[in-house]
Design a protein around this motif. Structure first.
Motif, short mmCIF file in Angstrom:
data_model
loop_
_atom_site.label_atom_id
_atom_site.label_comp_id
_atom_site.label_asym_id
_atom_site.label_seq_id
_atom_site.Cartn_x
_atom_site.Cartn_y
_atom_site.Cartn_z
N ALA A 203 0.83 -1.21 0.00
CA ALA A 203 0.00 0.00 0.00
C ALA A 203 0.86 1.26 0.00
N VAL A 204 1.95 1.25 0.77
CA VAL A 204 2.82 2.42 0.86
C VAL A 204 3.47 2.71 -0.49
N ILE A 205 4.15 1.70 -1.06
CA ILE A 205 4.83 1.91 -2.34
C ILE A 205 3.80 2.12 -3.45
N GLY A 206 2.72 1.35 -3.41
CA GLY A 206 1.71 1.45 -4.45
C GLY A 206 1.06 2.82 -4.50
N VAL A 207 0.72 3.38 -3.34
CA VAL A 207 0.03 4.67 -3.34
C VAL A 207 0.98 5.79 -3.77
N LEU A 208 2.26 5.66 -3.46
CA LEU A 208 3.23 6.64 -3.96
C LEU A 208 3.33 6.59 -5.48
N CYS A 209 3.41 5.38 -6.04
CA CYS A 209 3.50 5.22 -7.49
C CYS A 209 2.24 5.71 -8.18
N VAL A 210 1.10 5.39 -7.62
CA VAL A 210 -0.17 5.83 -8.20
C VAL A 210 -0.29 7.36 -8.12
N GLY A 211 0.19 7.94 -7.03
CA GLY A 211 0.18 9.39 -6.92
C GLY A 211 1.02 10.05 -8.00
N VAL A 212 2.20 9.48 -8.28
CA VAL A 212 3.06 10.00 -9.35
C VAL A 212 2.36 9.91 -10.70
N SER A 213 1.86 8.73 -11.01
CA SER A 213 1.25 8.50 -12.32
C SER A 213 -0.02 9.30 -12.53
N ASN A 214 -0.95 9.20 -11.58
CA ASN A 214 -2.25 9.82 -11.76
C ASN A 214 -2.18 11.34 -11.77
N LEU A 294 -7.39 5.07 -26.26
CA LEU A 294 -6.25 4.78 -25.40
C LEU A 294 -6.34 5.53 -24.07
N ALA A 295 -6.76 6.79 -24.13
CA ALA A 295 -6.89 7.56 -22.89
C ALA A 295 -7.95 6.95 -21.97
N SER A 296 -9.04 6.46 -22.56
CA SER A 296 -10.09 5.83 -21.76
C SER A 296 -9.59 4.55 -21.11
N LEU A 297 -8.85 3.73 -21.86
CA LEU A 297 -8.26 2.52 -21.28
C LEU A 297 -7.30 2.87 -20.16
N PHE A 298 -6.52 3.91 -20.39
CA PHE A 298 -5.55 4.34 -19.39
C PHE A 298 -6.27 4.78 -18.12
N GLY A 299 -7.34 5.57 -18.27
CA GLY A 299 -8.10 6.01 -17.11
C GLY A 299 -8.77 4.86 -16.38
N ALA A 300 -9.29 3.90 -17.14
CA ALA A 300 -9.92 2.73 -16.53
C ALA A 300 -8.95 1.98 -15.63
N ALA A 301 -7.68 2.02 -16.00
CA ALA A 301 -6.65 1.33 -15.20
C ALA A 301 -6.17 2.20 -14.04
N ILE A 302 -5.71 3.42 -14.33
CA ILE A 302 -5.03 4.18 -13.28
C ILE A 302 -5.98 4.66 -12.19
N TYR A 303 -7.22 4.96 -12.53
CA TYR A 303 -8.14 5.48 -11.52
C TYR A 303 -8.84 4.37 -10.73
N ALA A 304 -8.57 3.12 -11.08
CA ALA A 304 -9.08 2.01 -10.28
C ALA A 304 -8.04 1.51 -9.28
N MET A 305 -6.79 1.95 -9.40
CA MET A 305 -5.73 1.44 -8.53
C MET A 305 -5.86 1.93 -7.10
N TYR A 306 -6.18 3.20 -6.92
CA TYR A 306 -6.22 3.77 -5.56
C TYR A 306 -7.21 3.05 -4.66
N PRO A 307 -8.47 2.81 -5.09
CA PRO A 307 -9.37 2.08 -4.19
C PRO A 307 -8.95 0.63 -3.93
N ILE A 308 -8.24 -0.01 -4.88
CA ILE A 308 -7.70 -1.35 -4.62
C ILE A 308 -6.69 -1.29 -3.49
N ILE A 309 -5.82 -0.27 -3.54
CA ILE A 309 -4.78 -0.13 -2.52
C ILE A 309 -5.40 0.15 -1.15
N ILE A 310 -6.40 1.02 -1.11
CA ILE A 310 -7.07 1.32 0.16
C ILE A 310 -7.72 0.05 0.73
N ALA A 311 -8.39 -0.71 -0.13
CA ALA A 311 -9.03 -1.94 0.32
C ALA A 311 -7.99 -2.93 0.83
#
Length: 425
Positions: A203-214, A294-311
């Protein structure tokens, strides 16, 4: 249901006005900045400034509310947010826009926290989940509408600076006109890195990486789209469709993560985002439709990561620590959000438009490798012990109060008891 929602309808309206203004403000700046000849690096610093202000707002708003009260604090936040937008019109230089964007981030976080605390206080146990879902949908719709309205006028004039200022002022209505008692004190955030790490290194490393990307994509997607020659209407869609796709994708991805090792699901979603990164880097597509797909696919992936990490983090947390864990990870996301636009902006300045997706690709590679390593070192949580996946708005529009609003009444009761018990920390 309608009768139950009427008491919070004005608050939902206020939140919609706030997000509508924020959507316009967040997109007009990179578009207008590009027109004014600002560098990609300086436009990236706008995202860094926003994240700094947003994190500071999450930390200090509870103190401000404790001193002057909810209504006065909200009025100050909305007023200064309007001032920041108007000053951005009068002072058309990147070095004034950066601190003004930080002011906007601070005010936006504070205003959102106050609205969410009011909603949480008004929510009955039987309607809390529905109110959170409606709140998320209202915010998503309002933010997207704010972005798309830019296609209806001239972005080189003053219109799209004055309009968000007007709507920030209109957002004052729900709190200024409320006759109800103010809610209890706001959630205070304490960032305990060691406790978060012991709870879940992924969660720690993942949320940092997701913060950078998103945050890099959220800040500079319009700059990228404008730089490859897309029309204004397409630029707005390029920025807004990924958020919508991310909201929709959370339903099947959440269902999957409740049944499999969340880390494996996170790796799969990150791999999809990395694949889209590589397509953007290798092909530099110019087709309008291909870019939007491509942007829609990208959003479908990157904006679903944060709630996975929180869960995933909550799977390992004590039941009375869910809100603290979510709030701490949000602050850690803010650290990534400070770095992401900075790296991506300088990457685009030196490497061209592809520098945006090179930045996010690096973050996704690190996330995949670390999560894969942790799968080898730690067994997954048993399905019976998992917390429920809760679809969440973009972390960019999330505050510690969002976690409180999304929590069940029992979670809140347990948290209150833990906070009043000596030695509970």
């Amino acid at each position: 249901m309608v009768r139950q929602l009427l008491p919070v309808s004005t608050l939902l309206l206020g939140s919609a006005l706030l997000l509508f203004a924020g959507g316009m403000n967040g997109l007009i700046l990179p578009i207008r900045g590009t027109q004014e000849g600002f560098s990609a690096a300086s436009l990236g610093l706008l995202g860094t400034g926003w994240a700094l202000g947003y994190v500071a707002g999450c930390f200090y708003t509870p103190r401000l509310v404790g001193k002057v009260g909810h209504v006065r604090a909200f009025s100050v936040m909305s007023g200064f947010a309007a001032v920041a937008v108007l000053l951005s019109l009068l002072l058309l230089t990147p070095w004034t826009w950066i601190p003004l964007r930080a002011m906007s981030g601070f005010c936006f976080a504070g205003a959102a926290m106050i609205v969410e605390s009011w909603l949480s206080e008004r929510a009955e146990p039987s309607t809390r989940g529905r109110i959170f879902g409606l709140y998320t949908m209202v915010n998503l719709g309002a933010s997207t509408a704010g972005q798309l309205v830019l296609t209806m006028g001239d972005t080189s004039g003053f219109l799209f600076f004055v309009l968000p200022a007007i709507f920030y002022c209109l957002a004052l209505m729900p709190t200024a006109m409320s006759s109800k008692a103010v809610p209890k004190p706001l959630v205070s955030v304490r960032l305990d890195l060691m406790a978060l790490w012991r709870n879940s290194p992924v969660a720690v490393i993942g949320v940092l990486c997701v913060g950078v990307s998103n945050s890099a994509f959220g800040t500079l997607s319009a700059v990228y789209a404008n730089g490859i020659g897309l029309a204004l209407a397409t630029v707005a869609l390029f920025a807004s469709l990924p958020v919508l796709a991310g909201a929709v994708s959370q339903i099947p991805i959440g269902w999957l993560s409740d049944r499999l090792d969340r880390r494996a699901v996170l790796i799969g979603v990150a791999a999809l985002a990395l694949a889209v990164d590589m397509v953007f880097i290798a092909l530099s597509p110019e087709s309008r439709m291909l870019n939007l797909v491509l942007a829609s696919l990208f959003g479908a992936a990157i904006y679903a990561m944060y709630p996975i990490i929180i869960a995933h983090a909550n799977d390992h947390a004590a039941t009375d620590q869910a809100i603290q864990v979510s709030g701490g990870l949000l602050m850690l996301y803010g650290v990534g959000a400070i770095l992401g636009p900075l790296f991506a902006g300088f990457g685009m300045e030196t490497l061209g438009s592809a520098g945006l997706f090179m930045t996010s690709a690096g973050a996704h590679v690190l996330l995949i490798l670390f999560a894969g390593l942790r799968i080898l070192l730690r067994a997954p949580v048993a399905e019976a012990d998992k917390s429920s996946f809760v679809p969440s708005p973009s972390a960019r529009a999330t505050t510690p109060e969002t976690a409180a609003l999304a929590s069940s009444e029992s979670d809140l009761t347990e948290t209150d008891e833990a906070e009043t018990t000596p030695g509970a920390d």
